[in-house]
Design an enzyme around this catalytic site. Structure first.
Site, PDB file in Angstrom:
ATOM      1  N   GLU A  82       5.553  -3.230   0.997  1.00 46.29           N
ATOM      2  CA  GLU A  82       5.636  -2.986  -0.419  1.00 46.29           C
ATOM      3  C   GLU A  82       4.876  -1.601  -0.678  1.00 46.29           C
ATOM      4  O   GLU A  82       3.588  -1.742  -0.734  1.00 46.29           O
ATOM      5  CB  GLU A  82       5.018  -4.038  -1.100  1.00 46.29           C
ATOM      6  CG  GLU A  82       5.567  -5.729  -1.050  1.00 46.29           C
ATOM      7  CD  GLU A  82       7.148  -5.516  -1.495  1.00 46.29           C
ATOM      8  OE1 GLU A  82       7.447  -4.656  -2.333  1.00 46.29           O
ATOM      9  OE2 GLU A  82       8.128  -6.376  -1.033  1.00 46.29           O
TER      10      GLU A  82
ATOM     11  N   GLY B 200       0.791  -1.252  -0.061  1.00 45.61           N
ATOM     12  CA  GLY B 200       0.003  -0.126  -0.012  1.00 45.61           C
ATOM     13  C   GLY B 200       0.842   1.247  -0.063  1.00 45.61           C
ATOM     14  O   GLY B 200       1.842   1.330  -0.607  1.00 45.61           O
TER      15      GLY B 200
ATOM     16  N   GLY C 119       1.904   2.339   5.859  1.00 43.17           N
ATOM     17  CA  GLY C 119       3.143   1.589   6.131  1.00 43.17           C
ATOM     18  C   GLY C 119       3.799   2.051   7.272  1.00 43.17           C
ATOM     19  O   GLY C 119       3.994   1.012   8.319  1.00 43.17           O
TER      20      GLY C 119
ATOM     21  N   CYS D 180       1.762   0.202  -8.746  1.00 42.70           N
ATOM     22  CA  CYS D 180       2.916   0.829  -8.052  1.00 42.70           C
ATOM     23  C   CYS D 180       4.098   1.022  -8.645  1.00 42.70           C
ATOM     24  O   CYS D 180       5.132   1.870  -8.351  1.00 42.70           O
ATOM     25  CB  CYS D 180       2.945  -0.037  -6.721  1.00 42.70           C
ATOM     26  SG  CYS D 180       3.465  -1.853  -6.955  1.00 42.70           S
TER      27      CYS D 180
END
Length: 491
Positions: free
Chosen positions: A210, A188, A193, A244
């Site tokens: 990630e 995310g 995070g 991403c």
């Protein structure tokens, strides 16, 4: 006791029975996961269509195909990955058994993302199962239809106590994060995070984050600009830019900017027709909140291509922006949408400086025919990955670790890297109760003579495999000499 606490407790109790230790059990669960993907392909595609407007073929290409490859690889290589790994010895331990033994960590929490709700949620699960862990699966509530299908159907295929699916929003995720896990995998944004990492710290739980960031794409003026723009257009606008590792912005010299815009415009038309809004393979922004966020990023920049939008449909056309600087609004955060800004630089020196003045990205893209220039970018920058002359495809290589560095994340997964990330690599040394005279050097009193022996025995590394090869070669050479001598005698 909350539902989340009960789920985690049940998963830990099931793990502690030891049922995940045998490799046969892990392979059985992996086969069941593969069966789920195969048998429920239409349910998965329908859910992704409702969440992101993605076509059935697009879902298979970008969601399930890679999962099938990861599962097949894990089943094929599991015995090798899980086997003891011999290591080099020193002279003191040359007769001992010295190796690394991978063992399961315990209960893993996997918090998935909404942009690829199946791929980024179930890929870590493959490694968790292969490594012998239990795993609590938390799909993103933003891709609600995929989360619902996962919750309803996955327990029909996997052990529901060892691999439960927990749905819900922020409060449910916060409750999960209060529980103790043995590893957390989160995909995310960096803001969440940090919250995940803070929650994990309370239990000293390791994390794999990630995240993402602004991945730059440098185009060398001497490369094949037509091919470069074709590949960049695909990498940027697939899944409406909600990837991403999509190229976030282009860096190029002013002399090629117009050509870059022109070529990207041609590719948009070729890939998505004159009207992407009606084209099956061009999806939608996930929700209106993200639609408004992306539209606001265009303020202060000039639209060179696209710009059409429809808030009621969460539709934003593939858009190229020019007259963009490092201070523009669109450069203040990860775009995560179908906007492609172009920033002009004087050349590779300024491009490298521009990249290094910012947070380390998940990936750096460079398009050039000059191998020395590519190697220079590798040497003078830092990122989770570097890909030259293409976009996204490094994600398809299971032999490459996928992950970020710095603000773009920590830890990695894919193939064996997922297995190792979700295993404890246990150091093992088995010594015999013999040869006590050799060991006496470590017992008091410590003398100069003992120290000299210690230097020899401890500092001299021994490659046992090499010694074995040398011994085998010596044996074969001796045998050959013996046969030759007998042959000569008979002659």
């Amino acid at each position: 006791m909350s539902r989340e606490q009960l789920v985690v407790q049940q998963a830990r109790r099931s793990f502690q029975t030891g049922k995940t230790k045998p490799l046969e059990y892990r392979i059985h669960q992996l086969k069941s996961l593969l069966c789920f993907i195969s048998e429920r392909r239409k349910d998965i595609a329908d859910a992704v269509k409702r969440d992101l407007g993605k076509s059935e073929h697009g879902t298979e290409l970008f969601e399930t195909l890679g999962l099938e490859g990861e599962i097949n690889l894990a089943m094929e290589k599991l015995a090798e990955w899980a086997a003891p790994r011999p290591v080099e010895k020193n002279l003191l331990t040359i007769l001992d058994e010295v190796y690394v033994q991978p063992e399961p960590l315990g209960v893993v929490l996997i918090i998935g993302a909404w942009n690829y709700p199946w791929a980024v949620t179930l890929q870590p699960l493959v490694g968790a199962i292969a490594a012998g862990n239990a795993a609590v699966i938390k799909p993103s509530e933003v891709s609600s239809h995929s989360a619902k299908v996962m919750e309803e159907l996955l327990p029909q295929y996997l052990d529901k106590d060892l691999y439960p699916v927990v749905t819900g929003g922020v409060s449910e995720t916060q409750e999960l994060l209060k529980q103790r896990f043995d590893h957390i995998v989160y995909t995310g944004n960096g803001t969440v995070g940090k919250l995940v990492m803070a929650a994990a710290a309370r239990h000293l739980t390791p994390v794999t984050l990630e995240l993402g960031g602004k991945s730059p794409c440098y185009i060398d003026k001497n490369c094949d600009i037509k091919v470069a723009c074709r590949r960049i257009t695909w990498g940027k606008f697939v899944n409406c830019g909600q990837t991403c590792i999509a190229p976030d912005f282009i860096l190029c010299e002013p002399c090629i900017q117009s050509q870059v815009v022109e070529e990207i415009q041609k590719c948009i038309k070729e890939f998505y027709t004159d009207n992407p809004e009606t084209f099956e393979d061009y999806g939608r922004i996930i929700n209106q909140r993200h639609f408004k966020r992306i539209m606001a990023l265009m303020e202060g920049s000039t639209v060179a291509v696209g710009g059409d939008n429809d808030e009621s449909q969460c539709y934003i056309a593939p858009t190229v922006l020019k007259d963009v600087t490092g201070e523009s609004k669109v450069m203040k955060e990860e775009i995560f949408g179908p906007l492609l800004p172009i920033i002009t630089v004087s050349g590779i020196d300024e491009a490298i400086q521009f990249i290094n003045e910012r947070e380390k990205p998940l990936v750096i893209y460079i398009f050039s025919n000059n191998n020395k220039l590519i190697k220079r970018v590798i040497a003078e920058t830092s990122s989770g990955a570097l890909l030259a002359n293409d976009c996204l495809v490094h994600f398809t290589v299971s032999a490459l670790p996928f992950g970020g560095v710095g603000n773009s994340g920590m830890g990695c997964y894919h193939g064996r890297y997922t297995f190792d990330q979700l295993s404890h690599l246990r150091s093992c040394l088995i010594k015999q109760l013999k040869m006590e005279g050799v060991n006496s050097m470590r017992y008091p009193p410590h003398t100069a003579k003992k120290l000299s022996w210690a230097r020899l025995l401890l500092l001299k590394q021994v490659n046992v495999c090499r010694l074995r090869r040398m011994a085998l070669l010596a044996t074969l050479a001796g045998l050959a000499a013996f046969v030759a001598q007998r042959f000569l005698r008979r002659g």
